[in-house]
Write a protein that holds these residues in place. Sequence first.
Motif, PDB file in Angstrom:
ATOM      1  N   LYS A  89    -114.561  62.286  71.482  1.00  0.00           N
ATOM      2  CA  LYS A  89    -113.124  62.515  71.309  1.00  0.00           C
ATOM      3  C   LYS A  89    -112.822  63.957  70.902  1.00  0.00           C
ATOM      4  O   LYS A  89    -111.740  64.471  71.187  1.00  0.00           O
ATOM      5  N   PHE A  90    -113.768  64.595  70.225  1.00  0.00           N
ATOM      6  CA  PHE A  90    -113.566  65.938  69.697  1.00  0.00           C
ATOM      7  C   PHE A  90    -114.652  66.850  70.271  1.00  0.00           C
ATOM      8  O   PHE A  90    -115.735  66.987  69.693  1.00  0.00           O
ATOM      9  N   GLU A  91    -114.353  67.449  71.391  1.00  0.00           N
ATOM     10  CA  GLU A  91    -115.331  68.283  72.092  1.00  0.00           C
ATOM     11  C   GLU A  91    -115.754  69.462  71.221  1.00  0.00           C
ATOM     12  O   GLU A  91    -114.923  70.148  70.615  1.00  0.00           O
ATOM     13  N   GLY A  92    -117.070  69.681  71.146  1.00  0.00           N
ATOM     14  CA  GLY A  92    -117.610  70.774  70.351  1.00  0.00           C
ATOM     15  C   GLY A  92    -117.814  70.445  68.888  1.00  0.00           C
ATOM     16  O   GLY A  92    -118.164  71.331  68.086  1.00  0.00           O
ATOM     17  N   LEU A  93    -117.624  69.185  68.500  1.00  0.00           N
ATOM     18  CA  LEU A  93    -117.763  68.777  67.101  1.00  0.00           C
ATOM     19  C   LEU A  93    -119.179  69.041  66.607  1.00  0.00           C
ATOM     20  O   LEU A  93    -120.158  68.648  67.239  1.00  0.00           O
ATOM     21  N   ILE A  94    -119.283  69.694  65.459  1.00  0.00           N
ATOM     22  CA  ILE A  94    -120.583  70.003  64.874  1.00  0.00           C
ATOM     23  C   ILE A  94    -121.164  68.743  64.226  1.00  0.00           C
ATOM     24  O   ILE A  94    -120.456  67.967  63.588  1.00  0.00           O
ATOM     25  N   LYS A  95    -122.461  68.570  64.389  1.00  0.00           N
ATOM     26  CA  LYS A  95    -123.143  67.392  63.845  1.00  0.00           C
ATOM     27  C   LYS A  95    -122.948  67.308  62.331  1.00  0.00           C
ATOM     28  O   LYS A  95    -123.013  68.316  61.627  1.00  0.00           O
ATOM     29  N   GLY A  96    -122.698  66.097  61.834  1.00  0.00           N
ATOM     30  CA  GLY A  96    -122.504  65.877  60.404  1.00  0.00           C
ATOM     31  C   GLY A  96    -121.079  66.108  59.926  1.00  0.00           C
ATOM     32  O   GLY A  96    -120.827  66.138  58.720  1.00  0.00           O
ATOM     33  N   SER A  97    -120.132  66.232  60.853  1.00  0.00           N
ATOM     34  CA  SER A  97    -118.742  66.527  60.486  1.00  0.00           C
ATOM     35  C   SER A  97    -118.057  65.327  59.849  1.00  0.00           C
ATOM     36  O   SER A  97    -118.251  64.178  60.264  1.00  0.00           O
ATOM     37  N   LYS A  98    -117.249  65.624  58.846  1.00  0.00           N
ATOM     38  CA  LYS A  98    -116.387  64.633  58.209  1.00  0.00           C
ATOM     39  C   LYS A  98    -114.991  65.243  58.057  1.00  0.00           C
ATOM     40  O   LYS A  98    -114.818  66.461  58.144  1.00  0.00           O
ATOM     41  N   ILE A  99    -114.026  64.396  57.805  1.00  0.00           N
ATOM     42  CA  ILE A  99    -112.648  64.863  57.678  1.00  0.00           C
ATOM     43  C   ILE A  99    -112.413  65.373  56.270  1.00  0.00           C
ATOM     44  O   ILE A  99    -112.576  64.646  55.290  1.00  0.00           O
ATOM     45  N   ASP A 100    -112.035  66.640  56.161  1.00  0.00           N
ATOM     46  CA  ASP A 100    -111.695  67.246  54.871  1.00  0.00           C
ATOM     47  C   ASP A 100    -110.211  67.112  54.566  1.00  0.00           C
ATOM     48  O   ASP A 100    -109.811  66.914  53.415  1.00  0.00           O
ATOM     49  N   LEU A 101    -109.379  67.262  55.580  1.00  0.00           N
ATOM     50  CA  LEU A 101    -107.942  67.375  55.365  1.00  0.00           C
ATOM     51  C   LEU A 101    -107.213  67.042  56.657  1.00  0.00           C
ATOM     52  O   LEU A 101    -107.699  67.335  57.752  1.00  0.00           O
ATOM     53  N   CYS A 102    -106.030  66.426  56.516  1.00  0.00           N
ATOM     54  CA  CYS A 102    -105.142  66.175  57.657  1.00  0.00           C
ATOM     55  C   CYS A 102    -103.764  66.749  57.349  1.00  0.00           C
ATOM     56  O   CYS A 102    -103.290  66.662  56.211  1.00  0.00           O
TER      57      CYS A 102
END
Length: 615
Positions: A89-102
């Motif tokens: 869903k999120f092209e280029g997402l770095i491995k281990g990513s989590k949501i910090d802020l919306c």
Amino acid sequence: MQTKKITRAENFFYRRAGRIYKRKNHYFNYNFLSSSEKYDIYMDIGGKKKIVAALNDVICVQKNPTTIELYPNYRNTLLKYTIKLTPNKFEGLIKGSKIDLCLLLPYCRQCKEGEIIDSWRLVIITNKCQVFHNFPNRSKDFNYEGESQPLDLVHFEESAIWDIPGRKYPSMNEKCDANEFFFPVFDKEVYEYHPRINGKHETKYGNKGFPKYLKNADGDIISRFYFPKRQSESNPFFYLDGLEIDTKITLVGTYRSNTNQPARIVVFATTDGGRNWFAKYEFGDYGQYDFRQGKESDWGLNFGNSINITNIEFDEKDVNSLEILKRELTLDFKTNNYQSFSNPISIKSIVKGSTAIIETHDPHGLTNGNIVLLKEVHGASKLSFLTNNNASEFSPGNGIFFKVKVIDNYRFELYENVSNTNNVLPCRHIHFIDRIRDGWTIGTGEIYPNGWLLIMQSLEGDTYSNIKIREPFNVTQLTFGKEATQRGMGLYLFEREKENYFIFASDHDLLKRDFELPNGDSITRNSTGVFVGKISNIDDYKKMSPIYETNEPCLYFKLIDDTYIFGGQRGEIAFGHNYGDRWESSKISKPIKRFRGRTYDFLVYDSCLFIRKNK
């Protein structure tokens, strides 16, 4: 258009579905706590689902570190979209990513020339310093965005972050591009660009992505923003009270601990709902830390990457051609003599390794976090790329400085300095950004020499003209000395009877205010509360007058409509109605902090909702 048909169908569904989103004493995942004149206060009851962003009819609820729910109209909870942070869903997402802020941001979408519509975007910021937005660009022309397609509210692309004009991006290659400088001492991933460099080939959404750099009207190069470390505590996209949302332009100011992890302290701005973010101002680092909160031993350890010279070939001659100078900020604003340098420190050896170790002939006298430079004194060296030969009291030279970690009196490790060396005004982090009539006020922490008040202005900010986001904004320093109004959580300006005043909330209780008694003795009161004073006296906090006495240092202070809302650090709250003419106070179980946005019915904070009574 099909999009309009879907919108009408959804609006019909909102009206007819009929699920009640508010029950007695309960609102989403929040329970009623207390009531004020204008608001009912609901507190988070715990659990995993919290509202983390809000705008008009739209809310975003976070279920877990990688999953959110998007409600296009919160009055109908049956219609929601579950969004998971995955590479698909999120092209280029770095491995281990989590949501910090919306963030939910309004903006004007320029579909094509002459066609502008009101729109909004959901912005998702990750712990790896990536920023994503929905409603992707659908135009091949970089200046326009095209018309959105059905379900673009759940289609995401990565946003571009642009740096301070003139600041260059490090490169491993000696023959690098105009926006880069040769600095081959980091791990490979540090040099990567996110989103990837495009600009020629179309993305899956039909746009051409982002180039390596832009230029402003003066021809200054605006490079991609450099993130020294892609980790949560180093991500400058996080705020305390440094968020101001508006359809024309949204500002975010960095709030990070910035003690044992590095963070660039920046004011970011976006005019397109978070697709492009521009660094409009960046603070420096004092390099010495006399005022310390929390764990004292952590202070001064906000290093960037280690200077790895394992693969750099050099010899004793190269080492002998270098010397070390410690930079000290003098902050002499009358003479513009902002910085000075120590006497040269003679280098005995430089030890190769994953972190360079410098050994000196004599005791170096440095402490953790001090900022230094390397200077060539006997001709060119194979380590020339590490040197800064033209720095002076009035100039940062080429901007290459380092931070030190002391091993003993004769040895120290060399690390990257991540702060802005072109700006000598230092701070630990940004406390607040407040919208005023002709710009924004900005406040930093902690106390002097890290506590400052400024005004940032954009001439087009209050007009119908387009904001020229690439061009410099005018920044004016309001405070200058040790006795100035400082360490605040909000600042607003107003005019009465041809006098200019400010209203200010303090988060510091140790600035002494002395009062003389009739017998000549004096008493001292602390500096917590909401104060008012003349702008001409802003550099002397003792001349401020309290208009509301508080029991706690401030954690949040914001003007919402015609009411000042004060939040203390332990749960004290107060409402200054009619622009502070009349106050009421209360106490809640958790402090209010980090404004998350507002709907037509309520205000959202980290742990509570303020629901308007007239709705």
